[in-house]
Structures are given as structure tokens and as C-alpha cells.
Design an enzyme around this catalytic site. Structure first.
Site, mmCIF file in Angstrom:
data_model
loop_
_atom_site.group_PDB
_atom_site.id
_atom_site.type_symbol
_atom_site.label_atom_id
_atom_site.label_comp_id
_atom_site.label_asym_id
_atom_site.label_seq_id
_atom_site.Cartn_x
_atom_site.Cartn_y
_atom_site.Cartn_z
ATOM 1 C CB CYS A 349 -0.979 -0.174 0.991
ATOM 2 S SG CYS A 349 -0.665 -1.031 2.503
ATOM 3 N NE ARG A 378 2.925 -9.327 5.136
ATOM 4 C CZ ARG A 378 1.415 -9.014 5.089
ATOM 5 N NH1 ARG A 378 0.603 -9.934 5.721
ATOM 6 N NH2 ARG A 378 0.942 -8.139 4.476
ATOM 7 C CD GLN A 396 -0.303 -8.793 0.414
ATOM 8 O OE1 GLN A 396 0.294 -7.657 0.054
ATOM 9 N NE2 GLN A 396 -0.885 -9.006 1.752
ATOM 10 C CG ASP A 398 -2.239 -5.508 -1.916
ATOM 11 O OD1 ASP A 398 -3.482 -5.275 -1.537
ATOM 12 O OD2 ASP A 398 -1.338 -5.038 -1.346
ATOM 13 C CG HIS A 400 -3.950 -0.306 -2.025
ATOM 14 N ND1 HIS A 400 -2.878 -1.019 -2.598
ATOM 15 C CD2 HIS A 400 -4.009 -0.672 -0.566
ATOM 16 C CE1 HIS A 400 -2.431 -1.912 -1.646
ATOM 17 N NE2 HIS A 400 -3.063 -1.711 -0.317
ATOM 18 C CE LYS A 482 -10.085 -8.191 9.256
ATOM 19 N NZ LYS A 482 -8.851 -8.710 9.307
ATOM 20 C CG HIS A 528 -5.975 -1.740 2.519
ATOM 21 N ND1 HIS A 528 -4.497 -1.596 2.343
ATOM 22 C CD2 HIS A 528 -6.197 -0.671 3.168
ATOM 23 C CE1 HIS A 528 -3.977 -0.684 3.013
ATOM 24 N NE2 HIS A 528 -5.017 0.147 3.452
#
Length: 655
Positions: A349, A378, A396, A398, A400, A482, A528
RNA sequence: GCUGGCGUGGCGCAAUUGGUAGCGCACCUGUCUUGUAAACAGGCGGUUGUCGGUUCGAGUCCGAUCGCCAGCUCCA
């Protein structure tokens, strides 16, 4: 004993109003499947007395409540067996999904051999048909009786307090303290335990059990506390059900993606790379690429714009985003370079925010949906890494989304719809949703009105989906509510898949702005969204869901040609060329193996379609179809076979 | 990270009380090859995760380390 009473069971009229004083045992004594009773709505042991006017309902061992009681009783039997042969202090022993456990403080950890001898000890106790008898005790009595049990004493001290969330509340009720005595037939006390109950009438009710494994667990779930030995077991009303359960475990083990990944040559975890770092082999690569390509196409169709960002950044970026230092211990450690510290990114992000902020933005551009297959790293602690589902390096899918406040509800609805549809295309179709919201604590930042509005929008989107919605109050991240999509796989296990997360934090931290229609500068809303969570994990889940037998469109090899003898290699190679032309992933097995062996090999690699050809087929310009489920279809003209295969591969929801 | 259990050729496994590693599959070679889940024969391949120690001698014992497994804790 009242002969005039009849308790009706097996339908909705379970309940019976008692006309005279009796006990549950008298009512249900003839039926071992009844393990407890509900009296005026309260669950009680069968040996307790009933008064005239009580409304009684039997609790059968096949019901969820009955199973818990059965298993909890089995835990007591386990504890008694342990104390018969070991110097062990008792922790807690609650029922859990499919079984039970009991925690013990022992000098030496239990060995697998210990488990077997404990099972024998339990069988002996079960054969003794020890009665479970409830006894209400005062605090000081309990303390005296249990003076040798430091953990039980601690629980007594907790009486009336909120239960811990690990199941230990079964030990201590909010009201009176109770001890359960195990009485032998001569009335002597075989064993006793502080417990809220209820229990089955006697140990003979435990017909089928097995001790599964032993491991360590912290007293009351706290790492700062003593570590106890936890023995896990399972218990079922009948031997058949125990057997079925064990078969289910075997089935799950067969689906283990770590095993299948190796057998099907999809991916591996070389020690040389380090824990939690996977490599995808060619077959796994095809699978992954096919899966990603389809996702890309769907994202293009849905108005996403593709971006690419580096894997590493100066750590200042993560300070700006607010991730450091709070999450420093889950990020890889910094690297020194030219006086700056760099970090592998643990999230995408911040970089997407930089893209948004790279120039002035107009409301006309919103919603701006940035998408990336972003690799993040991670530092998952060594004990938690698990196959593809918990890794240290992952990609991911991912996204946004930056939009105006007004656009948020519409975006959320569209998103959830998009997410669910796409997951269905990959063959998952049993979902429920979890809505994580804020509570009154002060850890949540942002305008409560924004929270309220966003939460409502999420809730509306969820309701519109028609799926089961599980509330998770207080479970939101500090920066926004979320919704997460949980999917159940082919054998009923649930996996968290997608998350759709509002962010009230980063737009401000990054000073994100757009120019509104009236010329004013406004802060965009930020959402997200990861659909698969991580590609690696999703592939692991899909592998287990399909047990490695991927649907034709995803299968690494879709068709394999098997000549009856090498004389027909060329014939099938020609068919394969036409299939390849049509976009089919096809191979021909031209090895020296016999046809039977080739079928076996293809079957084990779970190829959806086998095309077999010999003299009869060649003469007829046909092939013989064999499906991996063993069905077959002989003498299919080549063109027809090609058409059928092409058609089937285009159908994503076909298994 | 914690507790326990593990780590033998690509895979699955075997090696009596410590006495210098075996088997099946896969792979390679050869001889074979006609109808729906394993043709036959031969061969290559490991110093037993790694490092260190004990011992005349270690896959087998001890320590460290890396990795795996189960559970605990954690999972923005």
C-alpha cells in the site's frame, strides 16, 4: 420412577412436562444415547432431581451439546488415567471440535507409548462404569479438597470472573463451585475434579475414543505462564463414528498440498532458500500462470489499472505509512546501504500511495483502482511457517482503491460481487462473511462517523450478497473496518480468502488529495483489497480443495495421448498437434512403457483427459477418451474429441 | 519464539545392544510393445541436513546450527 411418563423423542416434541418428582436417570435410564438433559432450559446431569412441573428435554450424544458432554467426560477419564500413573497436576480439560484435551503439569513430557498405556488406563476406567456425581462445594471446602492442585486453586480464585476464551470457562461457573466425584460401584471415590459439568451418567457411556497426540501449551494461554503438556483425544458416540472420523483425517492428509505439491511436481521449499520460501516448478508454474492470467483478465474488465513497484524501499516509507515501528518485528530486518536503511516490503500500500500522490489528481479519475501482483516478505516466526499457506515470501493480488466518500458504498458492493464471482470461477462456492468492526476502545483512529458509514456500507454489501454474516465486533484494524470472505473447501474446512478493508489512516499520513468539482482539495477514501490473500496460499488451498485433481482449465497438463503401442505414436502426435493449435496443454507419452503403465502414470498425475489410440481408432480416424474418474468413451472421431476438449476447458466452473 | 518429535540417494522406506549403508519407485541402457492402473534384465545414484565432540570405531551417543512435523503463542 413414574411409569406414567413418556418422553417423546425423535421429532420436535422432545419436551416433556414432569408430573412428579424423579430424576433424569429414571426417565432415560434405558437409553445410553441420552447423556444429559435440559431442564427448564438449563443443561443438567441426568442424576439430578426433577420437580413436578419441570420441562425436560433429553440431550442425545449425537447432538452438538451431547458430543461436548461426552468428550468433556472423556477428558476427565483421561485425567484420572494420567494421575493413576504419573505425578501430574491438573490444568484444564475442555471439549473441542471433534474431541477434547487435558493439560497436565508433569516432570517428563508424555511419549507416544505413554499415550497407548493411557488409553489402556482409560479403557479400564470406562469398564468400571464409574458414576459422575455432582457436588456443590463452598470455596474453602474446594480449596481444602484440591490443595494439591495449584492450577485448580487458581481457577477457584477466578470464580465469577470472565472466562478465558480458550475454553477454560467450562471449569468454573460464574455461580457456585462444583466438584465431580467419580464413584465406583461400591460407592468409593475413584477420582474427583473441579468442574462445572455436566457429565455423562457413568464412564461406560464413553464407547469410542482415541488419544491423538501430545503437545505443549501455556497455562491459560499465556506465554509468560508455565508450559503444560496437553494431551489431545477424540471421542464419539459409536465406534463407527470414530472410524469415520479417522478416515476423514486420512482423507485430509491425502489432500495435503505439501504432499501433493511434491507428488505432482508443482512446487518445493528448498532448504537452501530458507524457511517459508517456495519455488514453483514448471507444472506449478503453468498452474500459477493460468490462475494469474485469468485474474488479470478479470481485473482489466473490472476497470483496474496495473502498476508495478519494487520489493525494497528505504524504511522512511514505512514510517510515513505508520507500519514501522509497530510491525518492525514482523518485517525482515533492515539493510544498510549508503547511509540509509532499506527494508523488504511487507505490504504494497505505501508504494501505491506514492503512485497516487505522484501528480495532482482530479475527482474525474476516481475511483482509481490500482492493482498489482505484489511480492511481500514477512518475518513469520519459525514455528508458524506452514507449506504454502503461511510463508515468508508471498505474492499478494493486492489492490488499492481511491475514491470519493460518496463512491464508497458503490465501490464496496461492486467489490464484494467481483470477489465472490471470481472465487466461484476458481471452484470455491461455499462462503460466509465476517464483518470486523470497531468497539468503544480508544485504539481506533478516525472519525466515528466515517466508521459508522463505512461499516454500514460493508454491512449492506454483505447482506446484498445473501451470504451468512458473522459479526466480529472489536476485530477491526485500528485504521478501519473490514469484511473478509471465508471459503469452505471440498471437505468442509474454512479458509480466509479475500479481505476488503477500509483505511482511514494512510490517506492522511501520505497527504493524499484530489481536486473536487468545486475546486477544493479533498482527501480520498482508501480501500485495501486482496482477493486470494496470497497467490501461494490460494494455490495451496486450491490444491487441497481439488485434492490435486484440478479442473481442466487449471490442470497443468490437460490432455495426455497414450498410444496402445509405439506404432501409434505418430498418430497421437498428430492429434496432439491439432489440440495444441487449439490452445490445449497436451502431451503424448511416447516412452517405452506399456499402455497400462502409461494410464497408471497419467492417472497418478491426475491429468483430466487421456486420449488412447490403437489400431481400431487409427482405422476409424478416432480416439478413445478416458477420464480421470475412470469413465471412458471409445471411438470418438478426432475432430469431435478436440471440440469436446476445447469446450470443456473453456468452462471454468466445470470440475 | 516455546514444548515435543524428526532429518538416510529425486520420492517412499530399511539398517540387531554404536562395528565402515540396503530395498522399492523414479532415472539411464538393452530386449520388448495392439486395448484401459506397474513387461523383463542390467546399470547409475547416498559418507546418512550441516558443523563440532565422545569412541579403536557413529546413520546409531552428546552439543550447536539449519530445516521439517504437531501443538502453543502470533497472524497488521
Amino acid at each position: 420412577m413414574s411409569s406414567s411418563l413418556t418422553v417423546v423423542r425423535g421429532d420436535s416434541s422432545h419436551q416433556q412436562v414432569i408430573e412428579q418428582t424423579t430424576t433424569g436417570l429414571d426417565l432415560f435410564s434405558d437409553d445410553r444415547t441420552v447423556v444429559a438433559m435440559r431442564v427448564n432450559g438449563e443443561v443438567r446431569d441426568l442424576h439430578r432431581s426433577l420437580e413436578a412441573g419441570d420441562v425436560v428435554e433429553p440431550i442425545e450424544n449425537s447432538s452438538p451439546e451431547g458430543l461436548s458432554i461426552l468428550r468433556h467426560s472423556a477428558a476427565h477419564v483421561l485425567a484420572q488415567a494420567v494421575q493413576a500413573g504419573h505425578d501430574a497436576k491438573l490444568g484444564i480439560g475442555p471439549p473441542i471440535v471433534d474431541g477434547f484435551y487435558y493439560d497436565f503439569d508433569v516432570a517428563e513430557p508424555f511419549t507416544p507409548e505413554d499415550l497407548r498405556s493411557l488409553e489402556k488406563g482409560m479403557t479400564k476406567i470406562i469398564k468400571e462404569r464409574q458414576r459422575f456425581v455432582r457436588r456443590v462445594v463452598a470455596d474453602d471446602e474446594a480449596r481444602t479438597e484440591l490443595s494439591d492442585e495449584p492450577y485448580k486453586l487458581e481457577l477457584i480464585g477466578l470464580k465469577g470472573h470472565a472466562s478465558t476464551d480458550d475454553g477454560s470457562d467450562v471449569e468454573v461457573g460464574a455461580g457456585e463451585l462444583t466438584i465431580y466425584d467419580n464413584l465406583r460401584r461400591d460407592g468409593s471415590v475413584a477420582w474427583k475434579d473441579l468442574c462445572r459439568g455436566p457429565h455423562v451418567p457413568h464412564t461406560g457411556y464413553i464407547q469410542a475414543f482415541s488419544l491423538m497426540r501430545v503437545s505443549a501449551a501455556y497455562w491459560r494461554g499465556d506465554q509468560a505462564n508455565a508450559q503444560l503438556q496437553r494431551v489431545y483425544g477424540t471421542a464419539w458416540p459409536t465406534r463407527e463414528e470414530l472410524k469415520q472420523y479417522q478416515t476423514r483425517l486420512e482423507e485430509a492428509a491425502k489432500r495435503d498440498h505439501r504432499k501433493l505439491g511434491n507428488e505432482l511436481d508443482l512446487f518445493s521449499f528448498p532448504d537452501e532458500l530458507g524457511s517459508g520460501l517456495a519455488v514453483f516448478h514448471p507444472k506449478g508454474g503453468v498452474l500459477r500462470k493460468t490462475m494469474e492470467d485469468y485474474s488479470r483478465q478479470r481485473h482489466v474488465d473490472a476497470g483496474y489499472e496495473f502498476v508495478y513497484t519494487p520489493h525494497i524501499s528505504k524504511d522512511g516509507l514505512f514510517h510515513t505509512s505508520g507500519h514501522l515501528p509497530y510491525y518492525a518485528d514482523t518485517m525482515f530486518p533492515p539493510m544498510e546501504l549508503e547511509g540509509a536503511e532499506y527494508r523488504l516490503k511487507a505490504m504494497n500500500c505505501p508504494m501505491h500511495n506514492l503512485i497516487f500522490a505522484s501528480r495532482g489528481r482530479s475527482y474525474r479519475e476516481l475511483p482509481l483502482r490500482l492493482f498489482e501482483f505484489g511480492s511481500v516478505y514477512r518475518y513469520e516466526r519459525s514455528g508458524v511457517v506452514h507449506g504454502l499457506t503461511r510463508v515468508r515470501g508471498m505474492t499478494q493480488d493486492d489492490s488499492h482503491i481511491y475514491c470519493t466518500q460518496e463512491q464508497v458504498p458503490g465501490e464496496l458492493k461492486g467489490l464484494l460481487d467481483f470477489v465472490l464471482n471470481l472465487l466461484r470461477d476458481y471452484g470455491l462456492n461455499d462462503f460466509y462473511l465476517e464483518l470486523s468492526t470497531r468497539d468503544d476502545s480508544d485504539k481506533f483512529i478516525g472519525d466515528p462517523e466515517d466508521w459508522e458509514r463505512a461499516t454500514e456500507s460493508l454491512r449492506e454489501a454483505a447482506i446484498e450478497s445473501g451470504l451468512e454474516l458473522v459479526p466480529d465486533p472489536g476485530g477491526a484494524a485500528f485504521y478501519g473496518p473490514k469484511i473478509s470472505v471465508q471459503a469452505r473447501d471440498a471437505i468442509g474446512r474454512s479458509w480466509q480468502m479475500s479481505t476488503i478493508q477500509m483505511d482511514f489512516n494512510q490517506p492522511a499520513r501520505f497527504g493524499l488529495q484530489y481536486t473536487a468539482a468545486d475546486g477544493s482539495r479533498q482527501q480520498p477514501a482508501m480501500i485495501h483489497r486482496a482477493l486470494f490473500g496470497s497467490i501461494e496460499r490460494f494455490l495451496g488451498v486450491l490444491t487441497e480443495h481439488y485434492a490435486g485433481a484440478f479442473p481442466p482449465w487449471l490442470a497443468p497438463v490437460q490432455v495426455i495421448g497414450i498410444p496402445v503401442a509405439s506404432e501409434f505414436d505418430d498418430y497421437l502426435l498428430a492429434v496432439a498437434a491439432r489440440l495444441r493449435q487449439a490452445g490445449v496443454r497436451v502431451e503424448v507419452d511416447t516412452s517405452d512403457d506399456r499402455m497400462q503403465k502409461k494410464i497408471r502414470t497419467a492417472q497418478k498425475s491426475k491429468v483430466p483427459y487421456m486420449l488412447i489410440a490403437g489400431g481400431d481408432d487409427a482405422a476409424a480416424g478416432a480416439v478413445s477418451f478416458r477420464f480421470r474418474d475412470g469413465r471412458q468413451n471409445n471411438g470418438v472421431p478426432i475432430q469431435q474429441a478436440i471440440d469436446e476438449i476445447v469446450e470443456s476447458i473453456a468452462d471454468r466452473r466445470q470440475v
